[in-house]
Design a protein around this motif. Structure first.
Motif, PDB file in Angstrom:
ATOM      1  N   PHE A   1      93.932  57.266  68.732  1.00  0.00           N
ATOM      2  CA  PHE A   1      93.140  57.644  69.769  1.00  0.00           C
ATOM      3  C   PHE A   1      92.149  58.348  69.733  1.00  0.00           C
ATOM      4  N   ASN A   2      91.596  58.515  68.557  1.00  0.00           N
ATOM      5  CA  ASN A   2      90.330  59.475  68.098  1.00  0.00           C
ATOM      6  C   ASN A   2      89.292  58.257  67.406  1.00  0.00           C
TER       7      ASN A   2
ATOM      8  N   VAL B   1     104.994  62.801  71.851  1.00  0.00           N
ATOM      9  CA  VAL B   1     103.849  61.939  71.707  1.00  0.00           C
ATOM     10  C   VAL B   1     103.537  61.480  73.114  1.00  0.00           C
TER      11      VAL B   1
ATOM     12  N   SER C   1     103.710  62.764  64.047  1.00  0.00           N
ATOM     13  CA  SER C   1     102.861  62.823  65.120  1.00  0.00           C
ATOM     14  C   SER C   1     101.977  63.628  65.090  1.00  0.00           C
ATOM     15  N   LYS C   2     101.788  64.664  64.325  1.00  0.00           N
ATOM     16  CA  LYS C   2     100.665  65.574  64.131  1.00  0.00           C
ATOM     17  C   LYS C   2      99.490  65.055  63.339  1.00  0.00           C
ATOM     18  N   HIS C   3      99.661  64.146  62.222  1.00  0.00           N
ATOM     19  CA  HIS C   3      98.660  63.803  61.417  1.00  0.00           C
ATOM     20  C   HIS C   3      98.090  62.285  61.716  1.00  0.00           C
TER      21      HIS C   3
ATOM     22  N   THR D   1     101.729  63.922  75.199  1.00  0.00           N
ATOM     23  CA  THR D   1     100.170  64.359  74.646  1.00  0.00           C
ATOM     24  C   THR D   1      99.355  63.064  74.870  1.00  0.00           C
ATOM     25  N   TYR D   2      99.865  61.989  74.751  1.00  0.00           N
ATOM     26  CA  TYR D   2      99.111  60.714  75.181  1.00  0.00           C
ATOM     27  C   TYR D   2      99.780  59.750  76.103  1.00  0.00           C
TER      28      TYR D   2
ATOM     29  N   PRO E   1      97.537  60.851  66.442  1.00  0.00           N
ATOM     30  CA  PRO E   1      96.195  61.034  67.052  1.00  0.00           C
ATOM     31  C   PRO E   1      94.850  60.085  66.434  1.00  0.00           C
ATOM     32  N   SER E   2      95.213  59.503  65.140  1.00  0.00           N
ATOM     33  CA  SER E   2      94.208  58.582  64.608  1.00  0.00           C
ATOM     34  C   SER E   2      93.939  57.322  65.585  1.00  0.00           C
TER      35      SER E   2
ATOM     36  N   ASP F   1      90.154  57.180  64.622  1.00  0.00           N
ATOM     37  CA  ASP F   1      90.650  57.305  63.211  1.00  0.00           C
ATOM     38  C   ASP F   1      89.348  58.261  62.460  1.00  0.00           C
TER      39      ASP F   1
END
Length: 401
Positions: free
Chosen positions: A367-368, A27, A359-361, A30-31, A364-365, A370
């Motif tokens: 940082f995008n 995580v 961490s896949k699903h 990636t972020y 990301p919400s 949601d």
């Protein structure tokens, strides 16, 4: 965004965690704008040291974190006000024993996200422990079979490291030429199937299973289309069944006539027919003697499941004649394994798999914006109120139901 991994405080202790040390590292790589703090825990399956070795900071409290990640319900006194929490709250079905927890969440202005309602736009769950319930449930079922008939003694799953260790033990056992039935083709059913296949058991189609005899143990995996049928005799379908379960009746008994060991890994919905009833279990041609009820619906579709069992005492007996509990080794008893927290017995594997999905699903919400609505669908409370999607819980919160 600062995430905190909470120490599990529910009793009995749960050693699972939402993110493993390696997943935390994934995580953060990636972020880079994310931070993860880990609350020190003496019981977590991954030690504080394992997190530190991956560069994570171990802390005494999580006051500075915005989003707190847990598995089981957080005791009311441990809830930190004004935070975002992720855990299994066991409130979405209005469970009476957690009413006070939901009230406390609202009173403390907590944003609650329940893992059980983290779904995609079509309503399919994205993070779950079901596969691991299937893996451990199948293993425990074989353990119960060996103990009932004094054929073999498998060690308890919780004493073994991981799925591969469970498989290694199962490969050592010798089974008689029994027929094993598995219901369900979702996460749970397919987790159980992994174990049957890893043992080298032969899978047969339902037509062969029902009519043929074999000189080796075999198994058959069926789904709802094979164990229910329309009451009016018309051709049914899965879609029709899920829309109109009350139009269907059980067609399971034909399997019960030839099955000695049954693994229940299906999903049971309100209004659906029971697979077998207490009356069915009294019939002389009802052959099932060992049940691994992974689904564990009490007094429900699997009539011999009259209570859940525990990791400490996983097996009990059901006497079909008196409809009461008895010694599972008794000749007429159905041995029932109905542990309701099976993934706890495989905490390392279960945590790794759950964390990969989370961490896949979910991560990301944050940082995008949601963009897929994942957080929005799972958010049960906000600003001290139930969100519109969960407004149906208001009477439950108010004690009116």
């Amino acid at each position: 965004m600062k995430f905190g991994i909470i120490r599990e405080r529910k009793n009995p202790p749960d050693r699972r965690v939402v993110l493993s040390p390696e997943e935390c590292q994934n995580v953060l790589s990636t972020y880079p704008e994310a931070q993860i703090l880990v609350e020190s825990s003496p019981i977590r399956v991954f030690s504080d040291k394992e997190y530190m070795e991956k560069g994570l900071e171990i802390v005494k409290d999580l006051e500075t974190c915005e989003v707190l990640l847990g598995v089981k319900e957080v005791p009311i006194e441990a809830l930190i006000p004004n935070k975002k929490y992720f855990f299994f709250s066991h409130t979405i079905k209005k469970q009476p024993y957690n009413r006070e927890l939901l009230r406390a969440v609202l009173n403390k202005n907590i944003e609650l996200y329940d893992h059980e309602v983290i779904t995609n736009a079509k309503g399919a769950r994205l993070v779950a422990f079901g596969r691991y319930a299937g893996i451990v449930g199948a293993y425990n079922g074989f353990r119960a079979y060996g103990l009932k008939y004094d054929l073999f003694q498998l060690p308890k799953a919780e004493s073994l490291l991981d799925q591969q260790a469970l498989i290694a033990e199962l490969k050592k056992i010798q089974l008689p030429n029994i027929k094993i039935l598995l219901t369900g083709k979702g996460r749970v059913g397919n987790g159980a199937k992994e174990m049957l296949d890893a043992m080298g058991l032969k899978q047969v189609a339902s037509s062969e299973y029902l009519s043929d005899t074999f000189n080796e143990p075999v198994y058959c995996q069926i789904d709802v289309s094979q164990y229910v049928k329309r009451k009016d005799g018309a051709k049914g379908s899965k879609a029709d069944f899920f829309q109109n379960p009350e139009d269907y009746k059980s067609d399971f008994f034909r399997f019960a006539k030839v099955t000695y060991f049954y693994i229940a890994g299906h999903f049971y919905g309100d209004g659906a027919p029971y697979l077998y009833t207490r009356e069915d279990a009294k019939q002389p041609d009802f052959k099932i003697k060992v049940v691994a009820d992974i689904s564990c619906d009490i007094d429900g579709p699997v009539a011999s499941t009259i209570r859940s069992s525990t990791i400490a005492e996983p097996i009990y007996g059901y006497d079909p004649v008196s409809e009461t509990e008895t010694n599972f080794k008794s000749e007429n008893a159905i041995a029932v394994m109905a542990v309701d927290n099976l993934p706890c017995e495989l905490p390392r594997d279960a945590s790794v798999g759950f964390g990969e999905a989370f961490s896949k699903h979910v991560i990301p919400s944050f940082f995008n914006n949601d963009k897929d609505g994942i957080l929005d669908r799972a958010r049960m409370t906000q600003n001290g109120k139930l969100t519109p999607r969960y407004a149906y819980l208001q009477d439950y919160v108010d004690g009116k139901e």
